[in-house]
Design an enzyme around this catalytic site. Structure first.
Site, PDB file in Angstrom:
ATOM      1  N   GLN A   1      11.046  -3.230  32.667  1.00 26.66           N
ATOM      2  CA  GLN A   1      11.562  -2.767  33.957  1.00 26.66           C
ATOM      3  C   GLN A   1      11.576  -3.906  34.975  1.00 26.66           C
ATOM      4  O   GLN A   1      12.527  -4.041  35.759  1.00 26.66           O
ATOM      5  CB  GLN A   1      10.708  -1.610  34.471  1.00 26.66           C
ATOM      6  CG  GLN A   1      11.274  -0.881  35.674  1.00 26.66           C
ATOM      7  CD  GLN A   1      12.458   0.011  35.325  1.00 26.66           C
ATOM      8  OE1 GLN A   1      12.745   0.229  34.147  1.00 26.66           O
ATOM      9  NE2 GLN A   1      13.142   0.512  36.335  1.00 26.66           N
TER      10      GLN A   1
ATOM     11  N   LEU B   1       1.047   5.043  -0.028  1.00 20.50           N
ATOM     12  CA  LEU B   1       0.356   6.316   0.168  1.00 20.50           C
ATOM     13  C   LEU B   1       1.317   7.417   0.613  1.00 20.50           C
ATOM     14  O   LEU B   1       1.312   8.513   0.068  1.00 20.50           O
ATOM     15  CB  LEU B   1      -0.768   6.141   1.196  1.00 20.50           C
ATOM     16  CG  LEU B   1      -1.615   7.370   1.528  1.00 20.50           C
ATOM     17  CD1 LEU B   1      -2.408   7.826   0.306  1.00 20.50           C
ATOM     18  CD2 LEU B   1      -2.569   7.058   2.694  1.00 20.50           C
TER      19      LEU B   1
ATOM     20  N   GLY C   1       2.708  12.775   4.914  1.00 20.23           N
ATOM     21  CA  GLY C   1       2.396  11.636   5.761  1.00 20.23           C
ATOM     22  C   GLY C   1       0.961  11.760   6.232  1.00 20.23           C
ATOM     23  O   GLY C   1       0.026  11.347   5.556  1.00 20.23           O
ATOM     24  N   SER C   2       0.781  12.378   7.406  1.00 20.07           N
ATOM     25  CA  SER C   2      -0.577  12.619   7.893  1.00 20.07           C
ATOM     26  C   SER C   2      -1.350  13.558   6.980  1.00 20.07           C
ATOM     27  O   SER C   2      -2.566  13.442   6.833  1.00 20.07           O
ATOM     28  CB  SER C   2      -0.522  13.200   9.311  1.00 20.07           C
ATOM     29  OG  SER C   2       0.101  12.303  10.207  1.00 20.07           O
TER      30      SER C   2
ATOM     31  N   GLY D   1      18.116  -5.822  34.243  1.00 18.13           N
ATOM     32  CA  GLY D   1      19.127  -5.832  33.191  1.00 18.13           C
ATOM     33  C   GLY D   1      18.837  -6.822  32.086  1.00 18.13           C
ATOM     34  O   GLY D   1      19.192  -6.592  30.926  1.00 18.13           O
TER      35      GLY D   1
ATOM     36  N   GLU E   1      -0.276   4.285  10.138  1.00 15.43           N
ATOM     37  CA  GLU E   1      -1.731   4.235   9.913  1.00 15.43           C
ATOM     38  C   GLU E   1      -2.468   5.214  10.820  1.00 15.43           C
ATOM     39  O   GLU E   1      -3.547   4.926  11.332  1.00 15.43           O
ATOM     40  CB  GLU E   1      -2.258   2.801  10.067  1.00 15.43           C
ATOM     41  CG  GLU E   1      -1.750   1.883   8.961  1.00 15.43           C
ATOM     42  CD  GLU E   1      -2.397   0.521   8.948  1.00 15.43           C
ATOM     43  OE1 GLU E   1      -3.630   0.459   9.170  1.00 15.43           O
ATOM     44  OE2 GLU E   1      -1.689  -0.466   8.715  1.00 15.43           O
TER      45      GLU E   1
ATOM     46  N   PHE F   1       0.879  -1.180   0.000  1.00 11.96           N
ATOM     47  CA  PHE F   1       0.000   0.000   0.000  1.00 11.96           C
ATOM     48  C   PHE F   1       0.905   1.215   0.000  1.00 11.96           C
ATOM     49  O   PHE F   1       1.660   1.441   0.954  1.00 11.96           O
ATOM     50  CB  PHE F   1      -0.866  -0.050   1.265  1.00 11.96           C
ATOM     51  CG  PHE F   1      -1.890   1.044   1.415  1.00 11.96           C
ATOM     52  CD1 PHE F   1      -3.120   0.946   0.798  1.00 11.96           C
ATOM     53  CD2 PHE F   1      -1.632   2.137   2.230  1.00 11.96           C
ATOM     54  CE1 PHE F   1      -4.082   1.935   0.977  1.00 11.96           C
ATOM     55  CE2 PHE F   1      -2.586   3.129   2.416  1.00 11.96           C
ATOM     56  CZ  PHE F   1      -3.820   3.027   1.790  1.00 11.96           C
TER      57      PHE F   1
ATOM     58  N   ARG G   1      11.940 -15.445  39.257  1.00 12.32           N
ATOM     59  CA  ARG G   1      13.065 -14.673  39.771  1.00 12.32           C
ATOM     60  C   ARG G   1      13.021 -14.598  41.293  1.00 12.32           C
ATOM     61  O   ARG G   1      12.026 -14.150  41.875  1.00 12.32           O
ATOM     62  CB  ARG G   1      13.015 -13.252  39.184  1.00 12.32           C
ATOM     63  CG  ARG G   1      14.099 -12.316  39.700  1.00 12.32           C
ATOM     64  CD  ARG G   1      15.431 -12.629  39.049  1.00 12.32           C
ATOM     65  NE  ARG G   1      16.371 -11.542  39.241  1.00 12.32           N
ATOM     66  CZ  ARG G   1      17.342 -11.539  40.150  1.00 12.32           C
ATOM     67  NH1 ARG G   1      17.494 -12.569  40.973  1.00 12.32           N
ATOM     68  NH2 ARG G   1      18.163 -10.501  40.249  1.00 12.32           N
TER      69      ARG G   1
END
Length: 398
Positions: A354, A139, A145-146, A358, A381, A137, A285
Site C-alpha cells: 500500500q 502426505l 489435507g488437515s 501503484g 504445514e 514429503f 519517494r
C-alpha cells in the site's frame, strides 16, 4: 512471474542474534550465511530449473548440512531448530524460492533422520546434505489435507516380514512440494485401512519406482514445484518401510513439529524484507514537497509494521529454543509462532504494498512478488485455523 529477485535495499539486521535464544554456533552460522545469500543471483523464471539450481548452490555452500545430523554429513550433532530458523529467515529475505528449496530438503528427509534404518539413512541423507538428492514429503491427498486420517492411499503387503516381501501402493497424493523434480518421496499410506491415523505407515519411494507418476504439475500464484502423485500398483520392497508399521502418523507429526517453527521463520524473513522495502521507498519517494517518510501517517504505519515483525520474531525464536533445549511442551508454542508469524507477515506485506502505491502491484516489483509468496504459508504445514485449535486445546488442558 518470477525473475532474478531484486537486490535487497539493505542487508537483513542481525541484532536479534544477541538475544539469549541463540549461542555462538548460531551467530557464526549467520555471519557466513548473510553475505552468501546476498551474493547469489538465480534466474527464477522457470521455478523447477531454479529450484534445482538453488539445491545445488545450497549443497555446495554447505547450508544443506543443517538439514541432517552430523553422523550423516550434517553440520551439527542433531537437527537444530534455531539453525533452521536462522537459515530460513535469511534465505526468505532474499528469495522465497531459495527458502523453499532449503526447507523441502529438510522436511523431505526429516522422517528418515527421525526413524530411518541405518541403511536408509546412509543411502539418502548424505546425498541430501550435498544437494545431490532432492527430497519430498508426500502426505496430503485430494480429500485428506488437515484431516490426515481421511487419507485413501493404501499400501498392501505381500509377506513384508521376509527379505523378499513387498508393499504395493495405490492412491493419489497432491500439493506435493518438489513433485516431479524429487529423487525420492517420503510417502504416507494406510497399511490398516480401518485404523484411521493408527493405520498409517511411511515409505521411501524412489522417483523411478514403477507405478509412480509425478507428471501432473500444479501451477500456483507464487510459482514453485508442486505436483500430484499417482500411485498405480507401485511396488516397493519391504525395506522401504520407514519406521514402524502403522506408526506413520506419529512420525509425520514429529517431522512437522520440527519444521513448524521454521515456517514461521520463512514468513518472518519475508516480513523483514517487506519492511525494508517500505522504509527504503518511504525515504526516496517525494510528494507535496517532502518525502513519504516525513508524513506522520507513514511513520505510524512503519511503526506498526516493525512491532508486528518483532512480535512474530520473539514467538518464533522461543519455539525453536524450546525444542532445542528439550522442553516438555513445544507443540502449542510452535503453533503460536506459525500462526502469528504468517498472519503478521501477510499484514506487513500488505501495508508495504500500500505504501508503494501503484508501483506495489507492478509485476516484477519485490513487494508484488512477496504479496503472492506469503499467501500459501498461512495454509501449508497446518492452516491458521488448525494452529488456533492446537493452541486452544493446549490452553484448556492446563
Amino acid at each position: 512471474m518470477h525473475v532474478a529477485t531484486p537486490p535487497a535495499p539493505r542487508p537483513p539486521s542481525t541484532a536479534h542474534l544477541a538475544l539469549p535464544f541463540f549461542d555462538d554456533a548460531h551467530r557464526a552460522l549467520a555471519e557466513g550465511l548473510v553475505p552468501w545469500a546476498a551474493a547469489q543471483q538465480v534466474d527464477e523464471t522457470d521455478d523447477r530449473a531454479a529450484c534445482r539450481d538453488w539445491v545445488q548452490r545450497l549443497g555446495a555452500g554447505g547450508w544443506l548440512r543443517y538439514c541432517v545430523p552430523a553422523a550423516h554429513g550434517g553440520a551439527l550433532p542433531a537437527l537444530d531448530s534455531r539453525a533452521l530458523v536462522l537459515l530460513r529467515e535469511t534465505l526468505a529475505y532474499h528469495s522465497p524460492l531459495a527458502d523453499f528449496a532449503f526447507a523441502m530438503q529438510g522436511l523431505g528427509s526429516g522422517a528418515i533422520t527421525l526413524a530411518g534404518s541405518p541403511a536408509q539413512q546412509a543411502h539418502y541423507l548424505q546425498g541430501v546434505a550435498r544437494g545431490e538428492l532432492i527430497a519430498a514429503f508426500a502426505l496430503s491427498e485430494p480429500e485428506a489435507g488437515s484431516d490426515v486420517g481421511a487419507m485413501q492411499t493404501i499400501a498392501s503387503s505381500t509377506d513384508s516380514t521376509s527379505a523378499t516381501g513387498t508393499f504395493c501402493l495405490n492412491g493419489t497424493k497432491t500439493w506435493i512440494s518438489n513433485g516431479g523434480i524429487a529423487d525420492f518421496y517420503c510417502v504416507f499410506a494406510k497399511t490398516n485401512p480401518s485404523g484411521g491415523t493408527r493405520g498409517i505407515s511411511a515409505f521411501i519411494v524412489d522417483a523411478n519406482a514403477p507405478g509412480l507418476d509425478a507428471s501432473h504439475h500444479i501451477h500456483v500464484m507464487a510459482p514453485h514445484p508442486l505436483a500430484t502423485l499417482q500411485f498405480s500398483d507401485c511396488t516397493v520392497p519391504a525395506t522401504a518401510l520407514l519406521g514402524e508399521e502403522n506408526g506413520g502418523f506419529k512420525l509425520a507429526m514429529r517431522t512437522l513439529d520440527i519444521f513448524r517453527a521454521s515456517v514461521a521463520a520463512a514468513a518472518l524473513g519475508m516480513a523483514r524484507r517487506a519492511l525494508a522495502e517500505a522504509v527504503h521507498h518511504a525515504r526516496q519517494r517525494r510528494m507535496f514537497g517532502q518525502t513519504l517518510a516525513d508524513f506522520q501517517l507513514t511513520q505510524a504505519k512503519i511503526g506498526e509494521m516493525a512491532a508486528l515483525v518483532d512480535s512474530a520474531a520473539l514467538l518464533t525464536y522461543r519455539a525453536a529454543w524450546l525444542r532445542d533445549t528439550g522442553q516438555t511442551r513445544v507443540t502449542a508454542e510452535a503453533a503460536m509462532a506459525k500462526m502469528t508469524a504468517t498472519e503478521n507477515a501477510q499484514r506487513v506485506i500488505d501495508m508495504a504494498l500500500q505504501l508503494h502505491g501503484g508501483r506495489g502491484v507492478e509485476v516484477g516489483s519485490k513487494v508484488e512478488s512477496l504479496y503472492r509468496d506469503i499467501r500459501s504459508l498461512r495454509i501449508y504445514e497446518g492452516a491458521t485455523e488448525v494452529q488456533q485449535l492446537i493452541i486452544g486445546k493446549a490452553v484448556l488442558q492446563e
